[in-house]
Scaffold this motif. Structure first.
Motif, PDB file in Angstrom:
ATOM      1  N   GLN A 121       1.135  -1.227  -0.108  1.00 16.01           N
ATOM      2  CA  GLN A 121      -0.279  -0.002  -0.589  1.00 16.01           C
ATOM      3  C   GLN A 121       0.691   1.460  -0.503  1.00 16.01           C
ATOM      4  OE1 GLN A 121      -3.673   0.084   0.158  1.00 16.01           O
ATOM      5  NE2 GLN A 121      -3.419  -1.604  -0.523  1.00 16.01           N
ATOM      6  N   GLY A 122       2.532   1.164  -0.178  1.00 14.36           N
ATOM      7  CA  GLY A 122       2.849   2.044   0.134  1.00 14.36           C
ATOM      8  C   GLY A 122       4.888   1.875  -0.026  1.00 14.36           C
ATOM      9  N   ALA A 123       5.289   2.889   0.809  1.00 16.78           N
ATOM     10  CA  ALA A 123       6.317   2.933   1.554  1.00 16.78           C
ATOM     11  C   ALA A 123       6.611   4.059   1.979  1.00 16.78           C
ATOM     12  CB  ALA A 123       7.620   2.918   0.164  1.00 16.78           C
ATOM     13  N   LEU A 124       7.788   4.018   2.354  1.00 15.06           N
ATOM     14  CA  LEU A 124       8.335   5.241   3.565  1.00 15.06           C
ATOM     15  C   LEU A 124      10.117   5.235   2.731  1.00 15.06           C
ATOM     16  CD1 LEU A 124       8.047   7.677   5.620  1.00 15.06           C
ATOM     17  CD2 LEU A 124       8.547   6.259   7.507  1.00 15.06           C
ATOM     18  N   ILE A 125      10.310   6.457   2.184  1.00 18.02           N
ATOM     19  CA  ILE A 125      11.345   6.235   1.777  1.00 18.02           C
ATOM     20  C   ILE A 125      11.996   7.678   2.191  1.00 18.02           C
ATOM     21  CG2 ILE A 125      12.257   6.668  -0.721  1.00 18.02           C
ATOM     22  CD1 ILE A 125      10.152   5.889  -2.287  1.00 18.02           C
ATOM     23  N   ILE A 126      13.411   7.698   2.355  1.00 18.25           N
ATOM     24  CA  ILE A 126      14.324   8.013   3.110  1.00 18.25           C
ATOM     25  C   ILE A 126      15.438   8.714   1.798  1.00 18.25           C
ATOM     26  CG2 ILE A 126      16.030   8.771   5.114  1.00 18.25           C
ATOM     27  CD1 ILE A 126      13.518   7.094   7.110  1.00 18.25           C
ATOM     28  N   ASP A 127      15.274   9.585   1.939  1.00 23.86           N
ATOM     29  CA  ASP A 127      16.339  10.070   1.013  1.00 23.86           C
ATOM     30  C   ASP A 127      17.746  11.298   1.648  1.00 23.86           C
ATOM     31  OD1 ASP A 127      18.316  10.446  -1.354  1.00 23.86           O
ATOM     32  OD2 ASP A 127      17.012  11.986  -2.440  1.00 23.86           O
ATOM     33  N   ASP A 128      18.994  10.474   1.620  1.00 25.42           N
ATOM     34  CA  ASP A 128      20.511  11.558   2.248  1.00 25.42           C
ATOM     35  C   ASP A 128      19.768  11.491   3.885  1.00 25.42           C
ATOM     36  OD1 ASP A 128      21.809  10.756   0.417  1.00 25.42           O
ATOM     37  OD2 ASP A 128      20.862  12.456  -1.133  1.00 25.42           O
ATOM     38  N   PRO A 129      19.121  11.025   5.013  1.00 22.29           N
ATOM     39  CA  PRO A 129      19.026  11.715   6.566  1.00 22.29           C
ATOM     40  C   PRO A 129      20.420  12.045   6.806  1.00 22.29           C
ATOM     41  CG  PRO A 129      20.044   9.348   5.825  1.00 22.29           C
ATOM     42  CD  PRO A 129      19.199   9.179   4.638  1.00 22.29           C
ATOM     43  N   SER A 173      12.932   7.477  16.840  1.00 28.38           N
ATOM     44  CA  SER A 173      12.164   7.512  17.048  1.00 28.38           C
ATOM     45  C   SER A 173      10.675   8.618  16.177  1.00 28.38           C
ATOM     46  CB  SER A 173      12.065   9.094  18.414  1.00 28.38           C
ATOM     47  OG  SER A 173      12.939  10.046  17.494  1.00 28.38           O
ATOM     48  N   THR A 174      10.925   8.737  15.155  1.00 26.66           N
ATOM     49  CA  THR A 174       9.677   8.899  14.412  1.00 26.66           C
ATOM     50  C   THR A 174       9.523   8.770  13.098  1.00 26.66           C
ATOM     51  OG1 THR A 174      11.090  11.500  14.655  1.00 26.66           O
ATOM     52  CG2 THR A 174       9.812  11.210  12.532  1.00 26.66           C
ATOM     53  N   VAL A 175      10.502   7.946  12.587  1.00 21.54           N
ATOM     54  CA  VAL A 175      10.610   7.281  10.965  1.00 21.54           C
ATOM     55  C   VAL A 175       9.645   6.300  11.293  1.00 21.54           C
ATOM     56  CG1 VAL A 175      11.287   5.877   9.239  1.00 21.54           C
ATOM     57  CG2 VAL A 175      12.224   7.981  10.297  1.00 21.54           C
ATOM     58  N   LYS A 176       9.789   5.542  12.653  1.00 19.98           N
ATOM     59  CA  LYS A 176       8.894   4.034  12.461  1.00 19.98           C
ATOM     60  C   LYS A 176       7.795   3.974  12.617  1.00 19.98           C
ATOM     61  CE  LYS A 176      10.305   0.109  13.771  1.00 19.98           C
ATOM     62  NZ  LYS A 176      10.626  -0.684  12.526  1.00 19.98           N
ATOM     63  N   ILE A 200      10.259   0.190   4.706  1.00 20.13           N
ATOM     64  CA  ILE A 200      11.010   1.687   4.634  1.00 20.13           C
ATOM     65  C   ILE A 200      12.394   1.500   3.872  1.00 20.13           C
ATOM     66  CG2 ILE A 200      12.859   2.966   6.333  1.00 20.13           C
ATOM     67  CD1 ILE A 200      11.067   2.361   8.468  1.00 20.13           C
ATOM     68  N   VAL A 201      12.308   2.002   2.729  1.00 18.70           N
ATOM     69  CA  VAL A 201      14.292   2.264   2.273  1.00 18.70           C
ATOM     70  C   VAL A 201      14.652   3.477   2.528  1.00 18.70           C
ATOM     71  CG1 VAL A 201      14.126   2.619  -0.640  1.00 18.70           C
ATOM     72  CG2 VAL A 201      12.294   1.481   0.183  1.00 18.70           C
ATOM     73  N   VAL A 202      15.984   2.894   2.671  1.00 18.78           N
ATOM     74  CA  VAL A 202      16.670   4.230   3.143  1.00 18.78           C
ATOM     75  C   VAL A 202      17.803   4.701   2.292  1.00 18.78           C
ATOM     76  CG1 VAL A 202      18.539   4.781   4.714  1.00 18.78           C
ATOM     77  CG2 VAL A 202      16.048   4.005   5.497  1.00 18.78           C
ATOM     78  N   ILE A 203      17.811   5.760   1.363  1.00 24.60           N
ATOM     79  CA  ILE A 203      18.801   5.449   0.224  1.00 24.60           C
ATOM     80  C   ILE A 203      19.696   6.622   0.826  1.00 24.60           C
ATOM     81  CG2 ILE A 203      18.559   6.888  -2.472  1.00 24.60           C
ATOM     82  CD1 ILE A 203      15.816   6.160  -2.536  1.00 24.60           C
ATOM     83  N   MET A 204      20.858   6.743   0.016  1.00 27.18           N
ATOM     84  CA  MET A 204      21.980   7.203   0.652  1.00 27.18           C
ATOM     85  C   MET A 204      23.582   6.505   0.442  1.00 27.18           C
ATOM     86  SD  MET A 204      22.631   6.360   5.485  1.00 27.18           S
ATOM     87  CE  MET A 204      24.243   7.436   5.271  1.00 27.18           C
ATOM     88  N   GLN A 205      24.680   7.633   0.431  1.00 35.60           N
ATOM     89  CA  GLN A 205      25.440   7.362   0.460  1.00 35.60           C
ATOM     90  C   GLN A 205      26.838   7.213   1.938  1.00 35.60           C
ATOM     91  OE1 GLN A 205      28.056  10.539  -0.922  1.00 35.60           O
ATOM     92  NE2 GLN A 205      26.833  12.140  -0.268  1.00 35.60           N
ATOM     93  N   ARG A 206      27.403   6.140   1.977  1.00 36.42           N
ATOM     94  CA  ARG A 206      27.455   6.118   3.184  1.00 36.42           C
ATOM     95  C   ARG A 206      29.172   6.896   3.336  1.00 36.42           C
ATOM     96  NH1 ARG A 206      27.349   1.442   5.444  1.00 36.42           N
ATOM     97  NH2 ARG A 206      28.199   2.372   7.616  1.00 36.42           N
ATOM     98  N   LEU A 207      28.647   8.147   5.037  1.00 37.96           N
ATOM     99  CA  LEU A 207      29.350   9.107   5.340  1.00 37.96           C
ATOM    100  C   LEU A 207      30.289   8.602   6.500  1.00 37.96           C
ATOM    101  CD1 LEU A 207      26.979  11.512   5.004  1.00 37.96           C
ATOM    102  CD2 LEU A 207      28.109  11.355   3.307  1.00 37.96           C
TER     103      LEU A 207
END
Length: 392
Positions: free
Chosen positions: A63-71, A92-95, A105-112
């Motif tokens: 039914q959809g997704a939660l996508i997080i881009d560069d947190p 605390s917030t995302v979940k 939940i999809v997290v898209i980021m470069q490793r830092l």
């Protein structure tokens, strides 16, 4: 961008969906299927307000997704406080923003950094079954062999470096460019390009990276950089004045330095004496002394004001809005590239090198008073930080 893609002729030819007119904001919009809302997008910053909105719907199936881009921002990578803040938001917030337990939940980021949000998830700090997909910029045969066959056939491995590696996308990221980036800053390349961040150890600044001179080339710019201690007690840092010169070979030369624990009146006397000692110059070998730059904080602020009252020395304050580790990492590539040159026989060089090599990311080192003006000199003369615009 996503809304414009849906509106494109190519997308509509495959999936004819209309954009609903009830919400025209780029941050919030819906699509229509057979005249009814069939889903939508709500975009907001990680810590932003999402009143009454959750990802997905309370219904079986996808039914959809939660996508997080560069947190985590790149400039916050070396700040433990910033990393911890981003990681806390994941818990605390995302979940709490999933409409259904099965909403992905999809997290898209470069490793830092090791402890960035991806590392935080890998350590098991965010509950759930996670799948990790890593795409390094430089691939090898072992990585390609682990891909599904449909992807292996699309890899162009015709150009390889001496280690047998090849670019993941030669058209966009030529192999030569990637190899040059790796040589320029191995830590950043390993983290952001190879997706394998290294732990920051106590050997961030290696003594072997410095070059040495007996006679410098012609110096085309000379400035004094100062870091003043807040107090003069035995355990406090020293006050330091360093004379740096930018050579015609575009390398930065540490020409002289004094270091001590001086109260305010003596601090001013030392500053003026250091300036006057180096003010004379031979135009055939050097440039005039241009400026004295002092950290605009605590005793440094008082020193700036005292010298400005006399009106004989062009003195300016240095703004330092970021933590020391971030500033060190910002200039490390110049040191590693051997563009920082020290006097071969100066009596204070060994102590300078020892302090640089002892620097730690968690601030457990004894002193870093010699490092601060070096960072300022590199930032000003080589990096040309935009944060300093208007004062140089």
């Amino acid at each position: 961008m996503a809304r414009e893609i849906i509106r494109s002729d190519e997308y509509q030819a495959l999936w004819p969906l209309a954009i609903a007119q009830d919400a025209k904001s780029k941050k919030r919009w819906n699509v229509l299927l057979d005249g009814k809302k069939a889903g939508g997008v709500y975009a907001v910053s990680l810590g932003g307000q999402i009143t009454g909105f959750r990802a997905g719907h309370m219904a079986p199936g996808w039914q959809g997704a939660l996508i997080i881009d560069d947190p985590l921002k790149v400039e916050d990578a070396y700040s433990k406080a910033a990393r911890d803040k981003a990681n806390r938001k994941l818990v605390s917030t995302v979940k709490s923003r999933k409409a259904h337990p099965d909403t992905p939940i999809v997290v898209i980021m470069q490793r830092l950094a090791e402890e960035d949000p991806t590392g935080f998830i890998q350590m098991g700090k965010v509950p759930g079954d996670w799948t990790f997909v890593s795409i390094p910029a430089l691939l090898d045969d072992a990585y390609v062999a682990a891909l599904p066959s449909g992807y292996r056939d699309k890899i162009d491995a015709s150009q390889r470096d001496e280690h047998g590696r090849f670019s993941y996308w030669p058209y966009k990221e030529p192999l030569k460019d990637l190899c040059e980036l790796e040589q320029a800053d191995r830590y950043v390349f390993t983290s952001q390009y190879q997706q394998q961040p290294r732990a920051l150890g106590g050997d961030l600044i290696k003594g072997e990276w410095f070059s040495y001179y007996e006679t410098p080339p012609r110096i085309r710019l000379r400035k004094i950089y100062a870091d003043t201690a807040q107090k003069t007690a035995e355990h406090n840092d020293y006050s330091v004045f360093q004379l740096w010169g930018l050579g015609e070979d575009n390398r930065l030369y540490l020409l002289d330095m004094i270091r001590g624990k001086w109260p305010a009146p003596e601090l001013k006397r030392r500053a003026i004496a250091f300036w006057n000692m180096h003010k004379p110059y031979d135009h055939k070998t050097s440039a005039p002394l241009a400026q004295m730059l002092v950290e605009d904080k605590s005793s440094g602020t008082g020193l700036i004001q005292d010298i400005q009252e006399d009106g004989h020395i062009p003195v300016k304050g240095i703004p330092r809005g970021t933590d020391k580790l971030t500033r060190v990492m910002g200039v490390l590539a110049y040191i590693e590239a051997k563009r920082i040159v020290l006097p071969k026989t100066a009596p204070w060089v060994k102590d300078f090198i020892a302090e640089c090599e002892a620097f730690t990311p968690n601030n457990t080192h004894a002193h870093d008073d010699q490092i601060d003006p070096m960072i300022d000199a590199i930032t000003d003369c080589l990096a040309k930080s935009s944060d300093w615009s208007g004062w140089s």
